[in-house]
Design an enzyme around this catalytic site. Sequence first.
Site, PDB file in Angstrom:
ATOM      1  N   TYR A 351       0.843  -1.205   0.000  1.00 22.24           N
ATOM      2  CA  TYR A 351       0.000   0.000   0.000  1.00 22.24           C
ATOM      3  C   TYR A 351       0.880   1.258   0.000  1.00 22.24           C
ATOM      4  CZ  TYR A 351      -3.452   3.264   2.120  1.00 22.24           C
ATOM      5  OH  TYR A 351      -4.277   4.319   2.405  1.00 22.24           O
ATOM      6  N   LYS A 355       1.185   4.101  -3.011  1.00 21.20           N
ATOM      7  CA  LYS A 355       0.828   5.503  -2.734  1.00 21.20           C
ATOM      8  C   LYS A 355       2.028   6.414  -3.018  1.00 21.20           C
ATOM      9  CE  LYS A 355      -3.491   5.095  -1.164  1.00 21.20           C
ATOM     10  NZ  LYS A 355      -4.653   5.687  -1.818  1.00 21.20           N
ATOM     11  N   THR A 386     -12.815   5.143   9.065  1.00 15.03           N
ATOM     12  CA  THR A 386     -13.665   4.806   7.913  1.00 15.03           C
ATOM     13  C   THR A 386     -13.861   3.287   7.871  1.00 15.03           C
ATOM     14  OG1 THR A 386     -11.751   4.511   6.485  1.00 15.03           O
ATOM     15  CG2 THR A 386     -12.708   6.731   6.551  1.00 15.03           C
TER      16      THR A 386
END
Length: 471
Positions: A351, A355, A386
Amino acid sequence: MTTLNESVDVARSIDEVFAYVSDFTTTAEWDATATSAVKLTAGKIRVGTEFKVVCALPVGSVSILYRITELRAPDFIRLEGRSALFTVTDSIHFYRSKRGTRIDYEAKFEFKGILAPVFSLSRKGLESMGWESVDGLRAALEDTFAIGAAGDGIPGPARLLPELSRFTRWGYIRGLKRFNPMSKSMLGKHVVLTGATAGLGHAAAHDLATRGADLTLVVRDKRRGHRLVTELKRETGNDEIRYELADLSLMSDVDALIERFLQSGKSIDVLINNAGALFNPRGQTAEGFEQSYALLLLSPYRLTEGLSPLLIQAGESRVINVVSGGMYTSKLDVDALPNDENGSYSGSAAYAREKRALMVLTEEWASRWKKQGIVVNAMHPGWADTPGVRSALPGFRKITRPILRTAQQGADTIVWLAVARETGSVTGKLFLDREVVSTHLVAGTREDAAERAKLLRLLDEAAHSSAALSA
Ligand SMILES: NC(=O)c1ccc[n+]([C@@H]2O[C@H](COP(=O)([O-])OP(=O)(O)OC[C@H]3O[C@@H](n4cnc5c(N)ncnc54)[C@H](OP(=O)(O)O)[C@@H]3O)[C@@H](O)[C@H]2O)c1
C-alpha cells in the site's frame, strides 16, 4: 429590541452571492462568533429550511435554531433565529451594484430572561461583533486567499513525532483555525469521484453535492450506487448526480468506463482518484495483477490518462489523488511495485509503495499538463475512522480510535482542492489540512530521476499489456 444594520459591496455576481449567503451553514466560515453550523432540513434551501448555528459567547456558547421564513432568490432572504438567550431576525437584501453585489444586512435582537438588560446595554459590543461578521462575509466573497505551506524542506527524524501528531483529529482541529472560506460556486462543475460509497469518498460526495456540483460517482455495485444517488439527491436537493459502474481493480472495467465518458463528450472539471483499499493477504485480480498494484496505481494511472482529453476540454481542470501518510515509510521502488513476490508480501508495505508511486505520478502529470490547464495535486487525509480502516487495520483502529478523525475531517482537503479558487493555480503538491506539506519526512526516501523515468516506463508497459487483456 436591538437592531444592527451593516452593508457590504463585493465584486461577485448576485446569484453566486445569494447562493453562498442563503446556505446558512456558511456562517461557520464568515461569522466572527459562529463555531459550527449545520443544515437540519433535507432538500433544497427554501422557506422552512432550518439550520443550527453554535456561537461562542464571552463565557460559553449559545445554540441558535434558524428557520428561513422568506426567500426570493436572488434578492432577499429572512431568517428567524431562536436561542435560550435571545431571538433574532436576519433580513438580508441583495442588490446588483457597480462592483457586483451589495448586501444590506439587518439583524434585530430581542433578549430574554434575566440577562436581557445586560445584553441590551452592551450595544457597542454587539455592533462590533456585527461589523466583524459582515467584514468576514466580505472577505469570504472577495475570495483573495492564498495557500499556506507547513515550513520548508524535509522535517527530518527530530520532527517525526510532531508531524505524526498532525495526522490525528487534534491535528485537524489545530488546522481549522487557519482554514479560509470557500465561496466559489460549484454549480455546473462536473466532478468525477471514485470510491463514493464509503468513508472519505462518501463524505466528499455529500459536501460536493451540497455545493451544487454536477457529480458522477464511480461505484462497483449497482444497488449501492442507486441507493447512494437517491440519498444524496434527497438530502441535498441536487438533482445533477449519477453513478457509473466499474470495478476499478479491473483494467477492462476502467477502459469501458473511460469509453463511456469519452462517448458522452462531457468535459470533466475535477477528477478525484479516491477509491482504495489495503489488501491482506495478497490477492490477484482476474486479469493477473496483484490487487494493490491494480487498484491503487494502475487504475488511477489509466483512468486519468484516459480521461485527460475531457479534462483538457474543460479549459481549467483539477485532478486530486488521494495518497496516504503511509507513503512516508516508502521509497519509490519500481521493481517492487507489481508485488510479484508472493512469499514476502505485506499489505501495508505494498500500500505504501503504491501511494508513493502515485505521489510521484502526481508531480509528473503536474508538469506534463501545466500548459493544458490541468492542475494535479495529491492530499493525504491523516488517520480517519472509515470502513476501510475498520476492516483492514482493526488493531490500529482499536488503539488509535480516540484520536482518529471523522470521515468528514479526513475528506475536508479533498473538497477544498476541488472547490477553492486558490487551489486552481497550484500544481504538483501534497496537501494535509489545506496546507502544502513535504512529500518526504526523512531524506532517505527520496528517489532519483532515473527511478522516476522507470516508473513511467513501467506504467506505460502495463497499460499496453492490459490493453491487450481488455481488447
Ligand atoms: N481512512 C484513512 O485514514 C486513510 C488514510 C490514508 C489514505 N486513505 C485513502 O483514502 C481513500 C479512501 O479511503 P477510505 O478510508 O475512505 O476507505 P473505505 O472506507 O474503504 O472506502 C473506499 C472506497 O473505495 C471503493 N473501492 C474499493 N475498491 C474498489 C474497486 N475495486 N472498485 C471500485 N471502488 C472500489 C469502496 O467501494 P465499496 O464500498 O464498494 O467497497 C469505497 O467506496 C483510499 O485511497 C485510501 O487509501 C485513507
